[in-house]
Design a protein around this motif. Structure first.
Motif, PDB file in Angstrom:
ATOM      1  N   SER A   1      64.832  40.158  60.139  1.00 17.44           N
ATOM      2  CA  SER A   1      65.305  38.968  59.416  1.00 17.44           C
ATOM      3  C   SER A   1      64.300  38.576  58.339  1.00 17.44           C
ATOM      4  O   SER A   1      64.680  38.192  57.224  1.00 17.44           O
ATOM      5  CB  SER A   1      65.518  37.799  60.390  1.00 17.44           C
ATOM      6  OG  SER A   1      66.580  38.060  61.261  1.00 17.44           O
ATOM      7  N   ALA A   2      63.021  38.649  58.685  1.00 23.47           N
ATOM      8  CA  ALA A   2      61.976  38.324  57.710  1.00 23.47           C
ATOM      9  C   ALA A   2      61.927  39.359  56.587  1.00 23.47           C
ATOM     10  O   ALA A   2      61.797  39.017  55.412  1.00 23.47           O
ATOM     11  CB  ALA A   2      60.623  38.237  58.407  1.00 23.47           C
TER      12      ALA A   2
ATOM     13  N   ASP B   1      70.291  35.786  54.203  1.00 21.71           N
ATOM     14  CA  ASP B   1      69.421  35.370  55.298  1.00 21.71           C
ATOM     15  C   ASP B   1      70.049  35.925  56.571  1.00 21.71           C
ATOM     16  O   ASP B   1      71.046  35.391  57.074  1.00 21.71           O
ATOM     17  CB  ASP B   1      69.306  33.852  55.349  1.00 21.71           C
ATOM     18  CG  ASP B   1      68.354  33.346  56.427  1.00 21.71           C
ATOM     19  OD1 ASP B   1      68.131  34.068  57.414  1.00 21.71           O
ATOM     20  OD2 ASP B   1      67.841  32.220  56.288  1.00 21.71           O
ATOM     21  N   MET B   2      69.487  37.017  57.092  1.00 25.48           N
ATOM     22  CA  MET B   2      70.094  37.699  58.233  1.00 25.48           C
ATOM     23  C   MET B   2      70.251  36.781  59.430  1.00 25.48           C
ATOM     24  O   MET B   2      71.298  36.777  60.093  1.00 25.48           O
ATOM     25  CB  MET B   2      69.265  38.926  58.627  1.00 25.48           C
ATOM     26  CG  MET B   2      69.822  39.688  59.823  1.00 25.48           C
ATOM     27  SD  MET B   2      68.824  41.104  60.332  1.00 25.48           S
ATOM     28  CE  MET B   2      69.209  42.288  59.035  1.00 25.48           C
ATOM     29  N   GLN B   3      69.250  35.978  59.705  1.00 22.56           N
ATOM     30  CA  GLN B   3      69.310  35.087  60.855  1.00 22.56           C
ATOM     31  C   GLN B   3      70.425  34.069  60.701  1.00 22.56           C
ATOM     32  O   GLN B   3      71.208  33.836  61.636  1.00 22.56           O
ATOM     33  CB  GLN B   3      67.970  34.380  61.047  1.00 22.56           C
ATOM     34  CG  GLN B   3      67.918  33.489  62.284  1.00 22.56           C
ATOM     35  CD  GLN B   3      66.538  32.896  62.520  1.00 22.56           C
ATOM     36  OE1 GLN B   3      65.538  33.443  62.080  1.00 22.56           O
ATOM     37  NE2 GLN B   3      66.477  31.773  63.206  1.00 22.56           N
TER      38      GLN B   3
ATOM     39  N   SER C   1      70.735  55.112  58.116  1.00 24.29           N
ATOM     40  CA  SER C   1      69.643  56.087  58.220  1.00 24.29           C
ATOM     41  C   SER C   1      70.149  57.521  58.066  1.00 24.29           C
ATOM     42  O   SER C   1      71.253  57.853  58.497  1.00 24.29           O
ATOM     43  CB  SER C   1      68.925  55.934  59.562  1.00 24.29           C
ATOM     44  OG  SER C   1      69.775  56.305  60.631  1.00 24.29           O
ATOM     45  N   GLU C   2      69.323  58.337  57.466  1.00 25.63           N
ATOM     46  CA  GLU C   2      69.673  59.751  57.299  1.00 25.63           C
ATOM     47  C   GLU C   2      69.708  60.474  58.644  1.00 25.63           C
ATOM     48  O   GLU C   2      70.496  61.406  58.835  1.00 25.63           O
ATOM     49  CB  GLU C   2      68.670  60.433  56.359  1.00 25.63           C
ATOM     50  CG  GLU C   2      68.752  59.939  54.916  1.00 25.63           C
ATOM     51  CD  GLU C   2      67.801  60.694  54.008  1.00 25.63           C
ATOM     52  OE1 GLU C   2      67.155  61.657  54.499  1.00 25.63           O
ATOM     53  OE2 GLU C   2      67.720  60.340  52.825  1.00 25.63           O
ATOM     54  N   SER C   3      68.859  60.060  59.575  1.00 28.71           N
ATOM     55  CA  SER C   3      68.780  60.723  60.883  1.00 28.71           C
ATOM     56  C   SER C   3      69.905  60.307  61.822  1.00 28.71           C
ATOM     57  O   SER C   3      70.096  60.912  62.871  1.00 28.71           O
ATOM     58  CB  SER C   3      67.433  60.411  61.537  1.00 28.71           C
ATOM     59  OG  SER C   3      67.309  59.018  61.781  1.00 28.71           O
TER      60      SER C   3
ATOM     61  N   ASP D   1      66.182  50.274  54.464  1.00 25.59           N
ATOM     62  CA  ASP D   1      65.996  49.615  53.174  1.00 25.59           C
ATOM     63  C   ASP D   1      66.784  48.306  53.120  1.00 25.59           C
ATOM     64  O   ASP D   1      67.941  48.238  53.539  1.00 25.59           O
ATOM     65  CB  ASP D   1      66.466  50.550  52.047  1.00 25.59           C
ATOM     66  CG  ASP D   1      66.246  49.945  50.679  1.00 25.59           C
ATOM     67  OD1 ASP D   1      65.097  49.888  50.243  1.00 25.59           O
ATOM     68  OD2 ASP D   1      67.253  49.514  50.064  1.00 25.59           O
ATOM     69  N   LYS D   2      66.133  47.267  52.599  1.00 24.10           N
ATOM     70  CA  LYS D   2      66.764  45.946  52.524  1.00 24.10           C
ATOM     71  C   LYS D   2      68.069  45.987  51.727  1.00 24.10           C
ATOM     72  O   LYS D   2      69.082  45.416  52.152  1.00 24.10           O
ATOM     73  CB  LYS D   2      65.802  44.936  51.893  1.00 24.10           C
ATOM     74  CG  LYS D   2      66.414  43.559  51.700  1.00 24.10           C
ATOM     75  CD  LYS D   2      65.387  42.522  51.297  1.00 24.10           C
ATOM     76  CE  LYS D   2      64.934  42.660  49.884  1.00 24.10           C
ATOM     77  NZ  LYS D   2      64.081  41.520  49.460  1.00 24.10           N
ATOM     78  N   ALA D   3      68.058  46.642  50.603  1.00 20.80           N
ATOM     79  CA  ALA D   3      69.259  46.687  49.759  1.00 20.80           C
ATOM     80  C   ALA D   3      70.423  47.353  50.486  1.00 20.80           C
ATOM     81  O   ALA D   3      71.580  46.921  50.356  1.00 20.80           O
ATOM     82  CB  ALA D   3      68.956  47.425  48.454  1.00 20.80           C
ATOM     83  N   ASP D   4      70.125  48.399  51.263  1.00 21.26           N
ATOM     84  CA  ASP D   4      71.183  49.085  52.015  1.00 21.26           C
ATOM     85  C   ASP D   4      71.764  48.175  53.094  1.00 21.26           C
ATOM     86  O   ASP D   4      72.974  48.158  53.321  1.00 21.26           O
ATOM     87  CB  ASP D   4      70.629  50.365  52.657  1.00 21.26           C
ATOM     88  CG  ASP D   4      70.293  51.434  51.633  1.00 21.26           C
ATOM     89  OD1 ASP D   4      70.861  51.391  50.520  1.00 21.26           O
ATOM     90  OD2 ASP D   4      69.459  52.311  51.942  1.00 21.26           O
ATOM     91  N   ILE D   5      70.889  47.408  53.749  1.00 25.88           N
ATOM     92  CA  ILE D   5      71.357  46.488  54.796  1.00 25.88           C
ATOM     93  C   ILE D   5      72.266  45.417  54.202  1.00 25.88           C
ATOM     94  O   ILE D   5      73.340  45.120  54.740  1.00 25.88           O
ATOM     95  CB  ILE D   5      70.157  45.844  55.516  1.00 25.88           C
ATOM     96  CG1 ILE D   5      69.436  46.881  56.376  1.00 25.88           C
ATOM     97  CG2 ILE D   5      70.605  44.650  56.377  1.00 25.88           C
ATOM     98  CD1 ILE D   5      68.173  46.379  57.032  1.00 25.88           C
ATOM     99  N   ILE D   6      71.856  44.854  53.084  1.00 29.99           N
ATOM    100  CA  ILE D   6      72.658  43.816  52.435  1.00 29.99           C
ATOM    101  C   ILE D   6      74.006  44.390  51.999  1.00 29.99           C
ATOM    102  O   ILE D   6      75.061  43.749  52.168  1.00 29.99           O
ATOM    103  CB  ILE D   6      71.901  43.219  51.234  1.00 29.99           C
ATOM    104  CG1 ILE D   6      70.651  42.467  51.724  1.00 29.99           C
ATOM    105  CG2 ILE D   6      72.800  42.280  50.425  1.00 29.99           C
ATOM    106  CD1 ILE D   6      69.750  41.965  50.614  1.00 29.99           C
ATOM    107  N   ALA D   7      73.981  45.613  51.473  1.00 27.98           N
ATOM    108  CA  ALA D   7      75.206  46.238  50.973  1.00 27.98           C
ATOM    109  C   ALA D   7      76.200  46.539  52.098  1.00 27.98           C
ATOM    110  O   ALA D   7      77.417  46.452  51.898  1.00 27.98           O
ATOM    111  CB  ALA D   7      74.859  47.524  50.217  1.00 27.98           C
ATOM    112  N   ARG D   8      75.689  46.887  53.296  1.00 31.45           N
ATOM    113  CA  ARG D   8      76.591  47.280  54.375  1.00 31.45           C
ATOM    114  C   ARG D   8      76.853  46.177  55.391  1.00 31.45           C
ATOM    115  O   ARG D   8      77.575  46.384  56.361  1.00 31.45           O
ATOM    116  CB  ARG D   8      76.015  48.501  55.119  1.00 31.45           C
ATOM    117  CG  ARG D   8      75.858  49.761  54.289  1.00 31.45           C
ATOM    118  CD  ARG D   8      77.140  50.160  53.530  1.00 31.45           C
ATOM    119  NE  ARG D   8      78.302  50.348  54.361  1.00 31.45           N
ATOM    120  CZ  ARG D   8      78.658  51.518  54.914  1.00 31.45           C
ATOM    121  NH1 ARG D   8      77.917  52.594  54.688  1.00 31.45           N
ATOM    122  NH2 ARG D   8      79.743  51.617  55.651  1.00 31.45           N
TER     123      ARG D   8
END
Length: 361
Positions: free
Chosen positions: A222-223, A233-235, A267-269, A281-288
Motif C-alpha cells: 500500500s505504501a 491509494d491501495m488501502q 509477474s513474468e514468473s 511494478d506500481k504502474a502495472d498494479i494500478i493498470a490491472r
C-alpha cells in the motif's frame, strides 16, 4: 562511514510548524495513536524538566506514500509543491501527543467511544521544578491550582495580560512565562534519513520496531503503490471494496488474496511468492487493479450461484479464490459446461487436499 545519518535538533515550534505546513507526515502504516492523557502529560512533564525523550527518526523523500490526513479534527495540508516530505518512522506516538497538546485537540481514538480532550492536560502551579519527583504537567483531576497546558504552550504577551485580568497573580504569570519558554526552547533530537527508496525506509522502520508493529505485506505494498497523480491509494480502495464484500457476506477475504492474484497476472514468473509481489511494478498494479477486483467479484458470484457457498464463513479457505479469479481474468467470460466441471473438480480436490490452505503471507 560517510553515509551515516547525523543527529540534528528541532524546537517545539519547528515541529508543530512542519506538521502544520504538511512537511512532517505520519504514514498510515504506523499503528493507531493510542496514548492516553496521562502518557502525554508525562511526556510534556519530562520536556519541561529538560529530560531526554528519545530521538525522532524521519525519512525525507520526494516520494509520496499514503499518510494520516487528520489529527484531532485538524486537516493536515498537502506537502507544498517542490518540497520534500519527512515521514515519521519512529516517534509517532510522541509527535502526535505534542501536536494534540499544542492544539488542545479533541480526539476520538479508534478503540474508544469517548472523546479525549487535550485541554484537560494542565500545568500544576502549586508545584515547582526543584521537586523533580513531582509532576508539574498532569491531568486536570490531579491539580487544584492550574492552567491548561494548551495556554502555556501558546503563551504570549497578550495572554499574560488576559491572565492578569482573570485573577492570576504576577508571580504565577512569571512562572507560566518561564514554563512556556522552557517548552519553546527545548531541543528535540532528530535523525533524518535521506535514502530516497521506500525499501530502505521500510527496512529501517522494521528494524526499529522489533518490539512493536511488524508491517504486513499488504501495508508495505500500500505504501509502495500510493500515487497522488493517479489518485491511487491501495488501502483506501481495498477498504471500499470490503464494504461491497460485506454486502455479499464474503467479508472474510484477506487482502493477501488480492496481492496473489495481481502477482499471477503481472509477474513474468506467474508466481505469487512474497519476493515476487514486492517486486511488482506500481504502474502495472494500478493498470490491472479494476480487472482483478472484477475477477474477485465474478469468483464470489460463481461460488454463491454454482457451488452453493452463500457466505465466506463456510469457504474452506479464502485463497481458493485465487485460481478461480485467474481463470476469469484470462478468459474474460463465464465458464462453459466442461470448464465448469473442471473448476468444480479443482475446488473440491483443493479443499479436501488442503492444497491452498497454507498460502498465506
Amino acid at each position: 562511514m560517510n553515509n551515516q545519518p547525523k543527529p540534528d535538533s528541532k524546537t517545539y515550534d519547528d515541529l508543530i510548524s512542519d506538521v502544520k505546513k504538511g512537511i512532517i507526515k505520519v504514514p498510515k502504516f504506523q499503528r493507531d495513536f493510542v496514548w492516553d492523557l496521562k502518557a502525554t502529560a508525562k511526556l510534556l512533564d519530562s520536556i519541561l524538566k529538560g529530560y531526554p525523550i528519545g530521538t525522532f527518526i524521519l525519512w525525507e523523500t520526494d516520494q509520496r506514500i499514503n499518510d494520516i490526513k487528520n489529527i484531532g479534527g485538524f486537516d493536515l495540508p498537502e506537502t507544498p509543491i517542490g518540497r520534500n516530505v519527512q515521514y515519521v518512522l519512529d516517534g509517532q506516538q510522541r509527535i502526535t501527543s505534542l501536536f494534540a497538546a499544542y492544539l488542545g485537540a479533541q480526539i476520538r481514538k479508534p478503540t474508544e467511544k469517548k472523546v479525549t480532550d487535550y485541554k484537560d492536560i494542565v500545568v500544576n502551579l502549586e508545584e515547582n521544578l526543584e521537586e523533580k519527583e513531582k509532576d508539574i504537567v498532569t491531568v486536570k483531576d490531579e491539580a487544584e491550582v492550574f492552567i491548561p497546558l494548551h495556554d502555556v504552550l501558546n503563551f504570549d504577551y497578550q495572554m499574560g495580560n488576559e491572565l492578569e485580568q482573570r485573577g492570576f497573580e504576577k508571580p504565577q504569570i512569571n512562572q507560566i512565562s518561564a514554563y512556556s519558554s522552557a517548552f519553546k526552547t527545548y531541543a528535540f533530537s532528530t535523525v533524518t534519513l535521506r535514502q530516497n527508496d521506500i525499501e530502505s525506509a521500510i527496512e529501517v522502520f522494521t528494524r526499529i520496531n522489533t518490539g512493536g508493529k511488524v508491517l504486513t505485506l499488504f501495508e508495505i505494498m500500500s505504501a509502495k503503490t500510493y500515487d497522488e497523480a493517479a489518485d491511487f491509494d491501495m488501502q483506501a480502495r481495498w477498504e471500499k471494496f470490503q464494504k461491497r464484500l460485506n454486502d455479499s457476506k464474503y467479508e472474510n477475504i484477506s487482502p493477501s488474496v488480492l496481492l496473489q492474484i495481481l502477482s499471477l497476472v503481472i509477474s513474468e514468473s506467474k508466481e505469487c511468492k512474497r519476493k515476487t509481489i514486492l517486486g511488482l511494478d506500481k504502474a502495472d498494479i494500478i493498470a490491472r487493479w479494476d480487472d482483478v477486483i472484477s475477477a474477485i467479484e465474478k469468483t464470489i458470484d460463481h461460488f454463491r450461484t454454482v457451488l452453493r457457498i452463500p457466505v465466506s464463513q463456510i469457504l474452506p479457505y479464502d485463497t481458493l479464490i485465487v485460481p478461480f479469479a485467474y481463470f476469469f481474468l484470462k478468459t474474460g467470460k463465464s465458464p462453459s459446461g466442461q470448464q465448469r466441471k473442471y473448476l468444480e473438480e479443482l475446488f473440491w480436490r483443493s479443499s479436501l487436499s488442503l492444497r491452498y490452505s497454507s498460502a498465506r503471507m
